[in-house]
Design an enzyme around this catalytic site. Structure first.
Site, PDB file in Angstrom:
ATOM      1  N   SER A 143      -2.326   1.325   9.277  1.00  0.00           N
ATOM      2  CA  SER A 143      -1.348   0.341   9.754  1.00  0.00           C
ATOM      3  C   SER A 143      -0.231   1.129  10.427  1.00  0.00           C
ATOM      4  O   SER A 143      -0.106   2.342  10.223  1.00  0.00           O
ATOM      5  CB  SER A 143      -0.774  -0.415   8.553  1.00  0.00           C
ATOM      6  OG  SER A 143       0.346  -1.202   8.908  1.00  0.00           O
ATOM      7  N   TYR A 156       2.641  -0.833  -0.155  1.00  0.00           N
ATOM      8  CA  TYR A 156       1.719  -0.910   0.992  1.00  0.00           C
ATOM      9  C   TYR A 156       1.882   0.320   1.892  1.00  0.00           C
ATOM     10  O   TYR A 156       0.914   0.962   2.282  1.00  0.00           O
ATOM     11  CB  TYR A 156       2.025  -2.195   1.768  1.00  0.00           C
ATOM     12  CG  TYR A 156       1.107  -2.489   2.937  1.00  0.00           C
ATOM     13  CD1 TYR A 156      -0.215  -2.851   2.726  1.00  0.00           C
ATOM     14  CD2 TYR A 156       1.580  -2.416   4.252  1.00  0.00           C
ATOM     15  CE1 TYR A 156      -1.055  -3.143   3.801  1.00  0.00           C
ATOM     16  CE2 TYR A 156       0.749  -2.702   5.329  1.00  0.00           C
ATOM     17  CZ  TYR A 156      -0.571  -3.064   5.094  1.00  0.00           C
ATOM     18  OH  TYR A 156      -1.395  -3.348   6.164  1.00  0.00           O
ATOM     19  N   LYS A 160      -0.816   3.223   2.865  1.00  0.00           N
ATOM     20  CA  LYS A 160      -1.266   3.423   4.251  1.00  0.00           C
ATOM     21  C   LYS A 160      -0.934   4.850   4.744  1.00  0.00           C
ATOM     22  O   LYS A 160      -1.676   5.408   5.548  1.00  0.00           O
ATOM     23  CB  LYS A 160      -0.652   2.361   5.168  1.00  0.00           C
ATOM     24  CG  LYS A 160      -1.178   0.933   4.869  1.00  0.00           C
ATOM     25  CD  LYS A 160      -2.690   0.823   4.986  1.00  0.00           C
ATOM     26  CE  LYS A 160      -3.188  -0.604   4.844  1.00  0.00           C
ATOM     27  NZ  LYS A 160      -4.649  -0.726   5.025  1.00  0.00           N
TER      28      LYS A 160
HETATM   29  N1  LIG Z   1      -2.517  -8.285   9.599  1.00  0.00           N
HETATM   30  C1  LIG Z   1      -1.683  -7.288   9.878  1.00  0.00           C
HETATM   31  O1  LIG Z   1      -0.557  -7.498  10.353  1.00  0.00           O
HETATM   32  C2  LIG Z   1      -2.122  -5.871   9.624  1.00  0.00           C
HETATM   33  C3  LIG Z   1      -1.379  -4.845  10.213  1.00  0.00           C
HETATM   34  C4  LIG Z   1      -1.772  -3.535   9.993  1.00  0.00           C
HETATM   35  C5  LIG Z   1      -2.874  -3.256   9.202  1.00  0.00           C
HETATM   36  N2  LIG Z   1      -3.571  -4.289   8.633  1.00  0.00           N
HETATM   37  C6  LIG Z   1      -4.725  -3.939   7.802  1.00  0.00           C
HETATM   38  O2  LIG Z   1      -5.883  -4.576   8.326  1.00  0.00           O
HETATM   39  C7  LIG Z   1      -6.857  -4.670   7.288  1.00  0.00           C
HETATM   40  C8  LIG Z   1      -7.468  -6.059   7.303  1.00  0.00           C
HETATM   41  O3  LIG Z   1      -6.488  -6.996   6.883  1.00  0.00           O
HETATM   42  P1  LIG Z   1      -6.251  -8.384   7.653  1.00  0.00           P
HETATM   43  O4  LIG Z   1      -4.920  -8.305   8.265  1.00  0.00           O
HETATM   44  O5  LIG Z   1      -7.409  -8.739   8.470  1.00  0.00           O
HETATM   45  O6  LIG Z   1      -6.084  -9.363   6.379  1.00  0.00           O
HETATM   46  P2  LIG Z   1      -7.013 -10.539   5.826  1.00  0.00           P
HETATM   47  O7  LIG Z   1      -6.418 -10.881   4.489  1.00  0.00           O
HETATM   48  O8  LIG Z   1      -7.143 -11.613   6.839  1.00  0.00           O
HETATM   49  O9  LIG Z   1      -8.422  -9.826   5.620  1.00  0.00           O
HETATM   50  C9  LIG Z   1      -8.628  -8.874   4.598  1.00  0.00           C
HETATM   51  C10 LIG Z   1     -10.028  -9.062   4.030  1.00  0.00           C
HETATM   52  O10 LIG Z   1     -10.213  -8.082   2.988  1.00  0.00           O
HETATM   53  C11 LIG Z   1     -10.829  -8.727   1.888  1.00  0.00           C
HETATM   54  N3  LIG Z   1     -10.510  -8.008   0.642  1.00  0.00           N
HETATM   55  C12 LIG Z   1      -9.342  -8.013  -0.041  1.00  0.00           C
HETATM   56  N4  LIG Z   1      -9.453  -7.277  -1.146  1.00  0.00           N
HETATM   57  C13 LIG Z   1     -10.709  -6.767  -1.148  1.00  0.00           C
HETATM   58  C14 LIG Z   1     -11.411  -5.924  -2.038  1.00  0.00           C
HETATM   59  N5  LIG Z   1     -10.853  -5.458  -3.161  1.00  0.00           N
HETATM   60  N6  LIG Z   1     -12.691  -5.593  -1.739  1.00  0.00           N
HETATM   61  C15 LIG Z   1     -13.281  -6.071  -0.619  1.00  0.00           C
HETATM   62  N7  LIG Z   1     -12.670  -6.892   0.250  1.00  0.00           N
HETATM   63  C16 LIG Z   1     -11.384  -7.236  -0.014  1.00  0.00           C
HETATM   64  C17 LIG Z   1     -10.272 -10.138   1.897  1.00  0.00           C
HETATM   65  O11 LIG Z   1     -11.090 -11.054   1.177  1.00  0.00           O
HETATM   66  C18 LIG Z   1     -10.224 -10.434   3.399  1.00  0.00           C
HETATM   67  O12 LIG Z   1     -11.433 -11.028   3.837  1.00  0.00           O
HETATM   68  C19 LIG Z   1      -6.142  -4.295   6.003  1.00  0.00           C
HETATM   69  O13 LIG Z   1      -6.465  -2.972   5.636  1.00  0.00           O
HETATM   70  C20 LIG Z   1      -4.679  -4.401   6.376  1.00  0.00           C
HETATM   71  O14 LIG Z   1      -3.872  -3.588   5.573  1.00  0.00           O
HETATM   72  C21 LIG Z   1      -3.228  -5.572   8.828  1.00  0.00           C
END
Ligand SMILES: NC(=O)c1ccc[n+]([C@@H]2O[C@H](COP(=O)([O-])OP(=O)(O)OC[C@H]3O[C@@H](n4cnc5c(N)ncnc54)[C@H](O)[C@@H]3O)[C@@H](O)[C@H]2O)c1
Length: 281
Positions: A143, A156, A160
């Protein structure tokens, strides 16, 4: 690594958001996709939706924090496809809580998914990646919070930063091999990350969180004092396209939100200035 039809992508957190979008982006290139998620229904929904692209799909329910379940994911992949060309360690969760207020259970949960989930996958898949003749690539989702500190998101951010660190080392250690590494560092993306607690679990009864903890953070809202500049939200589809393009160019860092450079520079300039000071003594 060139992405081609017939290659196999394994994507954790494929049931929602960035993982789901990566799954579609891979499938639309004719790749076969293993959609893994802690939410079995969400993984199956994604796998079913991908069939329009014509490739093979497999849905696997996995909690990435559990080593045996990730080993099982690798074994299911090996049985179904024999190889893995793109491993997207994407599952992740977030807590919006000041460091001083984070409980042991908060730290345990965030770390176990965001960091240990990735180390479990590296351990489980590395033998297959090393054994197979074809090249492969690992994308670890960090992230912008892995490059700059964000008040209110200490657990978090810490997780990260760890993802960035372990991925940088992995990249150096695998230099010259057939396995590439990229670190995905998005800013804000329009997903369900701020409702992460929907999938919260406790590994140890001694670290149980209270229902109040969950209620207080289950709204899915984003309570931050981000400047507007840093709140620009990208679609997960756009992030997925940028990410796959970066993999094809063998980029280590994948930055999707260029406006965050100013914040990154603030941090790196501060660190750099301290080095200058120590040389002077
Ligand atoms: N959305 C943002 O703004 C953002 C920004 C930077 C990084 N990220 C990163 O992107 C990645 C995806 O997140 P997202 O934003 O799509 O969120 P999201 O919540 O839409 O998707 C995350 C998915 O991970 C699954 N999950 C959660 N815990 C789990 C576990 N223990 N085992 C297996 N699956 C699990 C959830 O069920 C979900 O389907 C994450 O690593 C998040 O930290 C997101």
């Amino acid at each position: 690594m060139k992405l081609k039809a017939g290659q196999v992508a394994v994507i954790t957190g494929a049931g929602s958001g960035i993982g789901e979008a990566l799954a579609h982006a891979c499938a639309s290139r004719g790749m076969h996709v293993v959609a893994a998620d802690i939410e079995r229904n969400a993984a199956e929904r994604t796998a079913t939706a991908l069939r329009v692209h014509g490739g093979k799909t497999l849905a696997v329910a996995v909690n990435v924090a559990h080593r045996d379940e990730v080993q099982h994911l690798a074994e299911r992949t090996r049985q179904a496809f024999g190889e893995c060309h793109l491993l997207c360690n994407n599952a992740g969760v977030s807590i919006n809580r000041p460091v001083a207020e984070c409980s042991a259970a908060d730290w345990e949960w965030v770390w176990s998914v965001n960091v240990t989930g990735i180390t479990h996958a590296i351990e489980a898949f590395m033998p297959m990646l090393k054994r197979q003749n074809a090249a492969s690539h690992i994308i670890n989702t960090a992230s912008m919070a892995g490059l700059v500190p964000l008040p209110g998101f200490g657990a978090y951010v810490a997780s990260k930063y760890a993802v960035v660190g372990l991925s940088e080392v992995l990249h150096q250690e695998l230099a010259g091999s057939s396995i590439g590494v990229s670190i995905l560092c998005p800013g804000v993306v329009d997903t369900r990350i701020f409702a992460s607690e929907r999938n919260r679990f406790d590994r140890s009864e001694g670290l149980a969180h209270t229902q109040a903890d969950t209620d207080a953070h289950h709204s899915g809202s984003m309570e931050t004092d981000f400047d507007d500049t840093y709140s620009r939200m990208l679609s997960p589809q756009k992030v997925a396209e940028i990410t796959l393009a970066a993999v094809e160019k063998e980029h280590l860092y994948v930055a999707t939100h260029p406006e965050w450079l100013a914040l990154f520079k603030q941090r790196s300039d501060t660190i750099e200035s301290v080095f200058g000071g120590s040389i002077a003594h």
